[in-house]
Design a protein around this motif. Structure first.
Motif, mmCIF file in Angstrom:
data_model
loop_
_atom_site.group_PDB
_atom_site.id
_atom_site.type_symbol
_atom_site.label_atom_id
_atom_site.label_comp_id
_atom_site.label_asym_id
_atom_site.label_seq_id
_atom_site.Cartn_x
_atom_site.Cartn_y
_atom_site.Cartn_z
ATOM 1 N N ASP A 185 25.486 59.185 42.980
ATOM 2 C CA ASP A 185 25.457 60.467 42.254
ATOM 3 C C ASP A 185 26.386 61.477 42.920
ATOM 4 O O ASP A 185 27.112 62.212 42.251
ATOM 5 N N GLN A 186 26.359 61.530 44.254
ATOM 6 C CA GLN A 186 27.232 62.447 44.989
ATOM 7 C C GLN A 186 28.703 62.065 44.793
ATOM 8 O O GLN A 186 29.562 62.929 44.650
ATOM 9 N N SER A 227 29.787 63.234 41.501
ATOM 10 C CA SER A 227 29.950 64.689 41.570
ATOM 11 C C SER A 227 31.279 65.063 42.239
ATOM 12 O O SER A 227 31.994 65.942 41.771
#
Length: 158
Positions: free
Chosen positions: A47-48, A51
């Motif tokens: 997820d990071q 992002s």
């Protein structure tokens, strides 16, 4: 690898650190499954990384995004090993930008980011709530841990 080496980190040392942190054990039934599900930490890293790719304006997730995703997930073995090697998210980000877009872009982003760091600083606040047996409530918000502890000690002795 260039990013890590350019920042003075030895990739062999990082791998050795990771191997020292990982506990060896007997294979479990789960580890014999061919398609293992992601751990919660791996999901956070991905997820990071996604992002970071969006922040960079990239339409893909590359190794540079994964590296920043790893260090952003501060509790993983990889993040700890990178930290032990003296690496920070800011240093990695700057070096990635420098390698991909040049020194001028990296310097401009660094100069632009400094005021934002100060704006994002949030002072510490500690909320303390004590409920007494008679139903009364003592509630306060403090700007330091020490003040909160003093309050708890004073109210606890009443």
């Amino acid at each position: 690898m260039d990013v890590l080496e350019n920042l003075g980190a030895n990739t062999v040392d990082i791998l050795t650190t990771v191997n020292q942190m990982v506990e060896d054990g007997q294979p479990s039934q789960k580890s014999r499954i061919l398609d293992l599900p992601y751990t919660s930490r791996a999901r956070v890293v991905l997820d990071q990384a996604i992002s970071v790719a969006h922040e960079f304006g990239d339409g893909y997730v590359g190794t540079q995004h994964l590296l920043l995703g790893l260090i952003r997930e501060r509790h993983s073995i990889a993040a700890k090993a990178l930290g032990i090697a003296g690496l920070t998210e800011a240093a990695l980000r700057r070096e990635i930008v420098r390698l991909l877009q040049g020194e001028g872009v990296a310097a401009a982003l660094e100069a632009e980011a400094k005021p934002n760091i100060e704006e994002k600083h949030v002072p510490l606040s500690v909320a303390v709530e004590i409920r007494y047996e008679d139903g009364t409530l003592a509630k306060r918000i403090f700007t330091s841990n020490d003040d909160a502890i003093v309050f708890l000690r004073e109210k606890g002795s009443e």
